[in-house]
Every structure is written in C-alpha cells, then in structure tokens.
Design a protein around this motif. Structure first.
Motif, PDB file in Angstrom:
ATOM      1  N   VAL A 207      36.788  45.161  45.528  1.00  0.00           N
ATOM      2  CA  VAL A 207      37.468  44.895  44.261  1.00  0.00           C
ATOM      3  C   VAL A 207      38.655  43.962  44.446  1.00  0.00           C
ATOM      4  CG1 VAL A 207      38.961  45.961  42.517  1.00  0.00           C
ATOM      5  CG2 VAL A 207      36.701  46.920  42.963  1.00  0.00           C
ATOM      6  N   ILE A 218      39.322  43.921  37.931  1.00  0.00           N
ATOM      7  CA  ILE A 218      38.045  44.613  38.101  1.00  0.00           C
ATOM      8  C   ILE A 218      38.326  46.105  38.193  1.00  0.00           C
ATOM      9  CG2 ILE A 218      36.002  44.892  39.557  1.00  0.00           C
ATOM     10  CD1 ILE A 218      36.527  42.017  40.575  1.00  0.00           C
ATOM     11  N   ASP A 220      36.725  49.652  38.896  1.00  0.00           N
ATOM     12  CA  ASP A 220      35.614  50.408  39.480  1.00  0.00           C
ATOM     13  C   ASP A 220      35.772  51.870  39.117  1.00  0.00           C
ATOM     14  OD1 ASP A 220      33.516  51.101  41.551  1.00  0.00           O
ATOM     15  OD2 ASP A 220      35.274  52.107  42.379  1.00  0.00           O
ATOM     16  N   GLY A 244      42.949  47.337  44.684  1.00  0.00           N
ATOM     17  CA  GLY A 244      42.820  46.732  43.357  1.00  0.00           C
ATOM     18  C   GLY A 244      44.146  46.658  42.652  1.00  0.00           C
TER      19      GLY A 244
END
Length: 249
Positions: A207, A218, A220, A244
């Motif tokens: 990510v 992004i 997840d 991330g």
C-alpha cells in the motif's frame, strides 16, 4: 524499525488489549496486524475466528450472528478494550449490517467495537471522498455487490478490478505483483481513493509504496481494521506510516 520490547517490559508496561474476530480461512489478518503492531508495543493483540470457508456462504444476505457473537463473547472473557471484526462482508451487503454487528459485539463484550468497512467509511466521510476505485479477489457478481453497497452510502465507483476467485482461501494466494498491476490500472480512472476490499487479499504490504507511486490514498480492509481499533484506543498512529498514509492522520 522499532526496537523490540524486552520480556519484562512486555508485562510491566501499560497495555491496551484488542481482539479481532476474523474469517476462519484467513491467513492474512494476523500477519498484517502483527506487522503493524510492532510499532505499538503497548497494544496486545488477540485473535479468534468465525467460520468462513470455501466458495458457498450459508448466510449470503446477512451475518451468522450466532457464530460471530459467540466468537466475540469468548474474546470478551479477556476483558479487552476493543473487539473488532476484521472482515469485509458487511461492505458487500449493507453498511447497516456492520453498525448492527458493532452494537451487538459491544453489548456482549462490554468493549468498544468497529469493523474494517466502518473504518473505511469513517475516513471517506472525514475526507469528503465520493469517488473510489475498487480492487478485490472476487467473482464479478460479488464485485458488483460491493459497488452497489458503497453506492448506497454515496460512494461512486470509478473503476473496479477483480481476480475472479470464489474460494476464501485462494484469495490469500494472489501475488503482490498482480495486485500492484491492478492498482496501477485503477489509478488511471482518477479516483479520490482506491479500496482493496477483502481481508484475505494480501494488498497491505504494498500500500505505502503504491500510494507514493500513484499519488492516491489506498485503503486496505485489513489495514483499516487495525487502524480503526487503534483509533478507538486514542493512540497516535503515525509510527506505522510505512503501512500507508492513513496512519499519518
């Protein structure tokens, strides 16, 4: 990388105890959760499983609440601070299911609760995201269910890519390079964010690098299940920025 905590400090330091209910065929949640929590030695993770296996769901339109709440109740015996569902099914049906699940988990455990889907919803609402792209491992019909469920919450899908798989275990076997290629293709649709949707879909390790490459956040589902639990604890999550940009909030 954070320094390892000493054996003595492991039991002497103030602790936050968090439990995650996860699908039984899943081999991704624990690995990602433990990877993130190496940055937070004050958080003690605990896991239990609810039955999700194979390609046929005996409860296609709802949760198996009896099984899930029994699993949560067992975790609750440890007097945890948070008991979260790190699974994505509610996001393929109706976000209201996850709100109901959270309320019922809180009632049977006395702990705060959240889910991966609700954590994504929180970030979307806070950031005013209305257009997202979707990556997932599922067959077309399940992919379309996710798109419809998000649309009911006001989130339009700019593009969706899926691997065409139906067996829960198989989702974890998708190569990272395949997922990276999906994300690059999705970024061309100019979404405000990309969602990697399935907690047995091993997108989390790439990510941060793909966010930097593509210039788009992004989210997840596995990572968001952990972030959501940490947020309920009021923990500063910036130490896990390498998982991330959501952890930099």
């Amino acid at each position: 990388m954070s320094a390892a905590i000493s054996p003595r400090a492991l039991f002497e330091a103030p602790r936050h105890f968090v439990g995650w209910v996860t699908p039984s065929a899943n081999t991704v949640v624990e690995r990602v959760t433990l990877g993130i929590l190496r940055h937070f030695p004050e958080v003690s993770p605990h896991f239990s499983r609810t039955s999700v296996v194979g390609a046929v769901d005996p409860f296609p339109l709802t949760y198996d609440f009896d099984d899930m709440l029994a699993t949560a109740r067992v975790l609750g015996d440890a007097r945890l601070d948070v008991v979260a569902w790190n699974g994505s099914k509610g996001g393929s049906l109706d976000f209201r299911l996850d709100h109901e699940l959270v309320a019922r988990i809180e009632a049977v455990t006395g702990a705060a609760s959240t889910t991966s889907t609700l954590a994504i919803d929180t970030v979307f609402r806070e950031d005013g995201i209305t257009r997202f792209a979707l990556a997932c491992p599922y067959v077309d019909s399940y992919r379309d269910r996710i798109v419809r469920s998000f649309a009911k919450e006001g989130y339009g899908c700019t593009a969706a890519l899926n691997a065409g798989l139906s067996d829960n275990y198989s989702f974890s076997q998708i190569p990272l390079d395949t997922i990276a290629a999906m994300l690059r293709e999705l970024a061309a649709s100019k979404p405000q964010a990309i969602v990697c949707f399935c907690t047995n879909f091993p997108a989390a390790p790439i990510v941060a690098e793909l966010e930097e490459e593509l210039g788009v956040p992004i989210y997840d589902t596995v990572t968001m299940g952990v972030w959501g639990a940490l947020r309920l604890l009021g923990i500063d999550t910036r130490a896990a920025r390498d998982w991330g940009q959501v952890f930099g909030r």
